[in-house]
Design a protein around this motif. Structure first.
Motif, PDB file in Angstrom:
ATOM      1  N   SER A   1       0.760  -1.117   0.017  1.00  0.00           N
ATOM      2  CA  SER A   1       0.020   0.022  -0.046  1.00  0.00           C
ATOM      3  C   SER A   1       0.788   1.109  -0.104  1.00  0.00           C
ATOM      4  O   SER A   1       0.618   2.189  -0.466  1.00  0.00           O
ATOM      5  CB  SER A   1      -0.951  -0.096   1.177  1.00  0.00           C
ATOM      6  OG  SER A   1      -0.269  -0.096   2.442  1.00  0.00           O
TER       7      SER A   1
ATOM      8  N   ASP B   1      -2.187  -7.083  -6.514  1.00  0.00           N
ATOM      9  CA  ASP B   1      -2.451  -5.697  -6.758  1.00  0.00           C
ATOM     10  C   ASP B   1      -3.873  -5.571  -7.670  1.00  0.00           C
ATOM     11  O   ASP B   1      -4.263  -4.406  -7.810  1.00  0.00           O
ATOM     12  CB  ASP B   1      -1.203  -5.095  -7.584  1.00  0.00           C
ATOM     13  CG  ASP B   1      -0.178  -5.065  -6.633  1.00  0.00           C
ATOM     14  OD1 ASP B   1       0.073  -5.308  -5.258  1.00  0.00           O
ATOM     15  OD2 ASP B   1       0.923  -5.474  -7.075  1.00  0.00           O
TER      16      ASP B   1
ATOM     17  N   ASP C   1      -2.286  -4.542 -15.262  1.00  0.00           N
ATOM     18  CA  ASP C   1      -1.370  -5.140 -14.158  1.00  0.00           C
ATOM     19  C   ASP C   1      -0.641  -6.240 -15.096  1.00  0.00           C
ATOM     20  O   ASP C   1      -1.042  -7.132 -15.577  1.00  0.00           O
ATOM     21  CB  ASP C   1      -1.832  -5.867 -13.201  1.00  0.00           C
ATOM     22  CG  ASP C   1      -0.918  -6.352 -12.104  1.00  0.00           C
ATOM     23  OD1 ASP C   1       0.244  -6.360 -12.463  1.00  0.00           O
ATOM     24  OD2 ASP C   1      -1.429  -6.386 -10.975  1.00  0.00           O
TER      25      ASP C   1
ATOM     26  N   TYR D   1       1.099   2.281  -3.804  1.00  0.00           N
ATOM     27  CA  TYR D   1       0.142   2.559  -4.397  1.00  0.00           C
ATOM     28  C   TYR D   1      -0.233   4.314  -4.763  1.00  0.00           C
ATOM     29  O   TYR D   1      -0.508   4.694  -5.735  1.00  0.00           O
ATOM     30  CB  TYR D   1      -1.082   2.039  -3.980  1.00  0.00           C
ATOM     31  CG  TYR D   1      -1.426   0.399  -3.984  1.00  0.00           C
ATOM     32  CD1 TYR D   1      -0.790  -0.289  -4.765  1.00  0.00           C
ATOM     33  CD2 TYR D   1      -1.761   0.008  -2.940  1.00  0.00           C
ATOM     34  CE1 TYR D   1      -0.671  -1.453  -4.862  1.00  0.00           C
ATOM     35  CE2 TYR D   1      -2.152  -1.510  -2.874  1.00  0.00           C
ATOM     36  CZ  TYR D   1      -1.142  -2.391  -3.744  1.00  0.00           C
ATOM     37  OH  TYR D   1      -1.167  -3.582  -3.935  1.00  0.00           O
TER      38      TYR D   1
ATOM     39  N   TRP E   1       0.859  -1.254 -14.575  1.00  0.00           N
ATOM     40  CA  TRP E   1       1.478  -1.525 -13.305  1.00  0.00           C
ATOM     41  C   TRP E   1       2.345  -2.880 -13.497  1.00  0.00           C
ATOM     42  O   TRP E   1       1.959  -3.796 -14.003  1.00  0.00           O
ATOM     43  CB  TRP E   1       0.594  -1.956 -12.371  1.00  0.00           C
ATOM     44  CG  TRP E   1       0.899  -2.199 -11.146  1.00  0.00           C
ATOM     45  CD1 TRP E   1       0.949  -3.415 -10.570  1.00  0.00           C
ATOM     46  CD2 TRP E   1       1.462  -1.353  -9.851  1.00  0.00           C
ATOM     47  NE1 TRP E   1       1.655  -3.380  -8.920  1.00  0.00           N
ATOM     48  CE2 TRP E   1       1.786  -2.147  -8.838  1.00  0.00           C
ATOM     49  CE3 TRP E   1       1.514   0.040  -9.744  1.00  0.00           C
ATOM     50  CZ2 TRP E   1       2.104  -1.665  -7.553  1.00  0.00           C
ATOM     51  CZ3 TRP E   1       1.987   0.766  -8.557  1.00  0.00           C
ATOM     52  CH2 TRP E   1       2.114  -0.280  -7.485  1.00  0.00           C
TER      53      TRP E   1
ATOM     54  N   PHE F   1      -6.312  -2.727  -6.868  1.00  0.00           N
ATOM     55  CA  PHE F   1      -6.961  -1.753  -7.607  1.00  0.00           C
ATOM     56  C   PHE F   1      -8.354  -1.744  -8.104  1.00  0.00           C
ATOM     57  O   PHE F   1      -9.062  -0.866  -8.153  1.00  0.00           O
ATOM     58  CB  PHE F   1      -6.063  -1.719  -9.109  1.00  0.00           C
ATOM     59  CG  PHE F   1      -4.519  -1.148  -8.641  1.00  0.00           C
ATOM     60  CD1 PHE F   1      -4.408  -0.082  -8.058  1.00  0.00           C
ATOM     61  CD2 PHE F   1      -3.561  -2.110  -9.276  1.00  0.00           C
ATOM     62  CE1 PHE F   1      -2.988   0.361  -7.712  1.00  0.00           C
ATOM     63  CE2 PHE F   1      -2.158  -1.493  -9.055  1.00  0.00           C
ATOM     64  CZ  PHE F   1      -1.852  -0.650  -8.245  1.00  0.00           C
TER      65      PHE F   1
END
Length: 235
Positions: free
Chosen positions: A35, A61, A53, A38, A111, A65
Motif C-alpha cells: 500500500s 495488486d 497489471d 500505490y 503497473w 486496484f
C-alpha cells in the motif's frame, strides 16, 4: 535442486520455475502489503481509470486496484499463477507474455511490479516499447526492478537488475524509436477506420520519479528495489 554435471546449479526457465513453484510464490506474495507504493501511481489516474497489471503474479495488486474502483485488466505468463490470481482478485486474468502485448493507447495506467525483472536485457527494449505504446498519452507507468546492474541467476530463476542510470538509458532508447513505431501503428488503425486525417502522433516518456525501497517481505529487508513512475506525453 539437482546439480548439473558441471557442478553448477541447474537453472530452470522462469516459466518452468513458476510452474513448479506457483503455490509457494502465491503464498509468499499474496498478502504482502504494497500500500505504500500505490499512492504514487493512483494519484496520477482519473477516477475509474483502466489499468493493466502486466505480469500480475498472485493477483494481489489486481485485487487492490479493483477495490479502489479502477477498471483492471491483467496478465501473467504462468497458467498456474493466472488461476490463482483469478481466484484471489475475482477478475479475469489472461495467460500471456510481455512479448505478446499489442494494444495501442488503451490504458490510463500500467503497473509492472517486480515483473519486468524476468525479461532478458536483450528483450527489454522491445518489451518496454510495446508497453509504452499500450499506454494512453498522459498515462502513468509504474515499474520496479531489483536494484543492481545486469543479468544474474538465483534460486532457479533469471533476473535483470536495474539501477537509475540503466533505467534512464532504457527510457531514452524508447523515446528514440518508440515514437515512430506508435505513429505508424496509429496511422494504420485510423486508415482501417476510414479516418481522413491519419497523421500519427509521436510520444516521449518522462521519468517523473525514481526511488529505492527495501523489500517488505519478512527476512528480506536487506534487499533493495528500484521503483519508478514514468509519464507518457505526446510531442
Amino acid at each position: 535442486m539437482a546439480a548439473s554435471g558441471t557442478g553448477r546449479q541447474s537453472v530452470l526457465s522462469n516459466e518452468d520455475y513458476y510452474r513448479q513453484n506457483a503455490q509457494r510464490f502465491f503464498t509468499d506474495t499474496a498478502s504482502v502489503d504494497m500500500s505504500a507504493l500505490y499512492p504514487y501511481f493512483v494519484a496520477c489516474l482519473p477516477p475509474g481509470a483502466r489499468i493493466l497489471d502486466a505480469g500480475c503474479g498472485s493477483g494481489r495488486d489486481v485485487k487492490a486496484f479493483g477495490e479502489m474502483g479502477f477498471d483492471v485488466e491483467a496478465f501473467d505468463a504462468s497458467a498456474e499463477l493466472v488461476a490463482l490470481a483469478c481466484q484471489l482478485s475475482g477478475k479475469p486474468v489472461v495467460q500471456m507474455r510481455f512479448q505478446d502485448v499489442d494494444a495501442v493507447e488503451k490504458y490510463d495506467g500500467i503497473w509492472c511490479c517486480a515483473s519486468l525483472l524476468h525479461v532478458s536485457d536483450a528483450e527489454l527494449p522491445e518489451v518496454m516499447t510495446k508497453l509504452a505504446i499500450a499506454l494512453k498519452p498522459g498515462g502513468v507507468w509504474y515499474l520496479s526492478f531489483k536494484h543492481g546492474h545486469g543479468e544474474r541467476e538465483k534460486d532457479g530463476r533469471r533476473f535483470t537488475d536495474m539501477d537509475a542510470a540503466g533505467l534512464q538509458k532504457q527510457v531514452e532508447g524508447i523515446n528514440t524509436v518508440g515514437g515512430d513505431i506508435l505513429a505508424k501503428n496509429t496511422m494504420g488503425i485510423r486508415k482501417e477506420a476510414g479516418v481522413e486525417d491519419v497523421t500519427g502522433n509521436r510520444f516521449a516518456l518522462e521519468t517523473a520519479k525514481i526511488w529505492q525501497t527495501g523489500d517488505v517481505r519478512v527476512g528480506r529487508s536487506d534487499e533493495a528495489w528500484l521503483n519508478a513512475i514514468i509519464r507518457k506525453k505526446v510531442i
